[in-house]
Design a protein around this motif. Structure first.
Motif, short mmCIF file in Angstrom:
data_model
loop_
_atom_site.label_atom_id
_atom_site.label_comp_id
_atom_site.label_asym_id
_atom_site.label_seq_id
_atom_site.Cartn_x
_atom_site.Cartn_y
_atom_site.Cartn_z
N MET A 102 0.81 -1.22 0.00
CA MET A 102 0.00 0.00 0.00
C MET A 102 0.85 1.27 0.00
O MET A 102 0.38 2.33 -0.42
CB MET A 102 -0.95 -0.01 1.20
N LEU A 103 2.08 1.18 0.48
CA LEU A 103 2.93 2.37 0.60
C LEU A 103 3.10 3.17 -0.70
O LEU A 103 3.01 4.39 -0.67
CB LEU A 103 4.30 2.00 1.17
N PRO A 104 3.35 2.51 -1.84
CA PRO A 104 3.51 3.31 -3.07
C PRO A 104 2.27 4.12 -3.45
O PRO A 104 2.36 5.11 -4.16
CB PRO A 104 3.81 2.26 -4.14
N MET A 163 -5.80 -0.80 9.10
CA MET A 163 -5.22 -0.11 7.94
C MET A 163 -5.76 1.31 7.82
O MET A 163 -5.02 2.24 7.51
CB MET A 163 -5.53 -0.87 6.65
N LYS A 164 -7.04 1.47 8.07
CA LYS A 164 -7.65 2.81 8.02
C LYS A 164 -6.96 3.74 9.01
O LYS A 164 -6.59 4.87 8.67
CB LYS A 164 -9.14 2.72 8.32
N LYS A 165 -6.76 3.27 10.23
CA LYS A 165 -6.08 4.08 11.25
C LYS A 165 -4.65 4.39 10.80
O LYS A 165 -4.18 5.52 10.95
CB LYS A 165 -6.09 3.31 12.58
N GLN A 201 -4.82 7.05 8.11
CA GLN A 201 -5.16 8.35 8.70
C GLN A 201 -3.97 8.96 9.45
O GLN A 201 -3.82 10.17 9.48
CB GLN A 201 -6.34 8.20 9.66
N ASP A 202 -3.12 8.12 10.03
CA ASP A 202 -1.95 8.59 10.75
C ASP A 202 -0.77 8.88 9.82
O ASP A 202 0.33 9.18 10.29
CB ASP A 202 -1.53 7.57 11.81
N GLY A 203 -1.00 8.79 8.51
CA GLY A 203 0.04 9.12 7.53
C GLY A 203 0.97 7.97 7.18
O GLY A 203 2.02 8.18 6.58
N MET A 204 0.62 6.75 7.55
CA MET A 204 1.40 5.54 7.22
C MET A 204 2.85 5.65 7.71
O MET A 204 3.77 5.21 7.04
CB MET A 204 1.35 5.28 5.70
N VAL A 205 3.03 6.27 8.88
CA VAL A 205 4.39 6.49 9.40
C VAL A 205 4.97 5.26 10.10
O VAL A 205 6.19 5.13 10.20
CB VAL A 205 4.45 7.72 10.34
N VAL A 206 4.12 4.37 10.58
CA VAL A 206 4.61 3.15 11.22
C VAL A 206 5.04 2.19 10.11
O VAL A 206 4.28 1.95 9.17
CB VAL A 206 3.51 2.51 12.10
N PRO A 209 5.68 -1.03 7.76
CA PRO A 209 4.84 -2.21 7.52
C PRO A 209 5.18 -3.40 8.40
O PRO A 209 4.28 -4.08 8.89
CB PRO A 209 5.09 -2.53 6.04
N GLU A 210 6.49 -3.64 8.64
CA GLU A 210 6.85 -4.79 9.48
C GLU A 210 6.36 -4.61 10.92
O GLU A 210 5.99 -5.57 11.59
CB GLU A 210 8.35 -5.09 9.43
N THR A 211 6.32 -3.37 11.39
CA THR A 211 5.82 -3.10 12.73
C THR A 211 4.31 -3.28 12.78
O THR A 211 3.77 -3.84 13.74
CB THR A 211 6.21 -1.67 13.18
N MET A 212 3.61 -2.83 11.74
CA MET A 212 2.16 -3.03 11.68
C MET A 212 1.83 -4.52 11.67
O MET A 212 0.90 -4.96 12.36
CB MET A 212 1.57 -2.35 10.43
N ALA A 213 2.59 -5.30 10.90
CA ALA A 213 2.36 -6.75 10.86
C ALA A 213 2.59 -7.37 12.23
O ALA A 213 1.83 -8.24 12.67
CB ALA A 213 3.26 -7.39 9.82
N LEU A 214 3.61 -6.91 12.92
CA LEU A 214 3.91 -7.41 14.26
C LEU A 214 2.79 -7.04 15.24
O LEU A 214 2.34 -7.87 16.04
CB LEU A 214 5.25 -6.88 14.75
#
Length: 195
Positions: A89-91, A156-158, A161-166, A168-173
């Motif tokens: 989703m990042l790109p 994912m929505k959150k 909304q937070d600008g995708m700063v976290v 992806p590997e941390t989100m998965a964790l």
């Protein structure tokens, strides 16, 4: 570029200049230079375009990845899959930020419904691959797939909304930590009862 891709591309371009609620099917057709008949051959409505784009760009690569990860245990495999969901989703960060908008309107619901629908189908495939307890009923699998898909969509929505700063590997964790016990409980084991 085929008609389906043209329609998705036109939708994305329109979203750059207009909020989701103002974009019409006719606007998409005009920009894509396709007829409404062609549009409806490929999509039910503009929400289906958003779902189709998410599926093509995010879920389809995961299906291919799932085939490669057959040697991994289901818990680690799901973490890798989750990381790839976020990474893919990042790109398209700007697209997703515009699609969600302020997080309160119709477009936010479009995102959540589209992602839930696409990931739920993927989860059903993961639940049917023989890794999980075969005593989980078909209805149980459907509810489990939907639960994980909807929770992933809201997370994912959150994140968006937070600008995708976290990362992806941390989100998965994060997601794995929240769901570990449930996934582990669905793996094959003897003496289980139907759910």
């Amino acid at each position: 570029m085929d008609a389906r891709s043209q329609i998705e591309c036109s939708f994305r371009e329109l979203l750059e200049t207009q909020p989701y609620g103002k974009i019409t099917v006719q606007d998409i057709c005009d920009r894509a230079k396709v007829s409404r008949k062609t549009f409806y051959t490929h999509f039910h409505d503009k929400e289906d375009v958003a779902c189709g784009y998410f599926t093509r760009m995010t879920v389809e690569p995961i299906r291919k990845l799932n085939d490669i990860l057959v040697f991994m245990g289901p818990d680690k495999k799901y973490e890798v899959i989750c990381e790839h969901l976020y990474q893919s989703m990042l790109p398209d960060k700007d697209y997703y930020l515009r699609l969600i908008g302020d997080g309160l309107g119709d477009s936010s619901g479009v995102f959540v419904r589209s992602v839930t629908n696409a990931i739920s189908k993927l989860n059903m495939e993961l639940l049917e691959n023989g890794t999980f307890d075969e005593r989980i009923s078909d209805q149980g699998r459907e509810y489990i797939a939907y639960f994980f898909a909807s929770s992933q969509a809201m997370l994912m929505k959150k994140w968006i909304q937070d600008g995708m700063v976290v990362p992806p590997e941390t989100m998965a964790l994060f997601y794995r930590r929240m769901t570990d016990g449930v996934w582990a409980g669905m793996q094959k084991k003897s003496g289980s009862q139907n759910v």
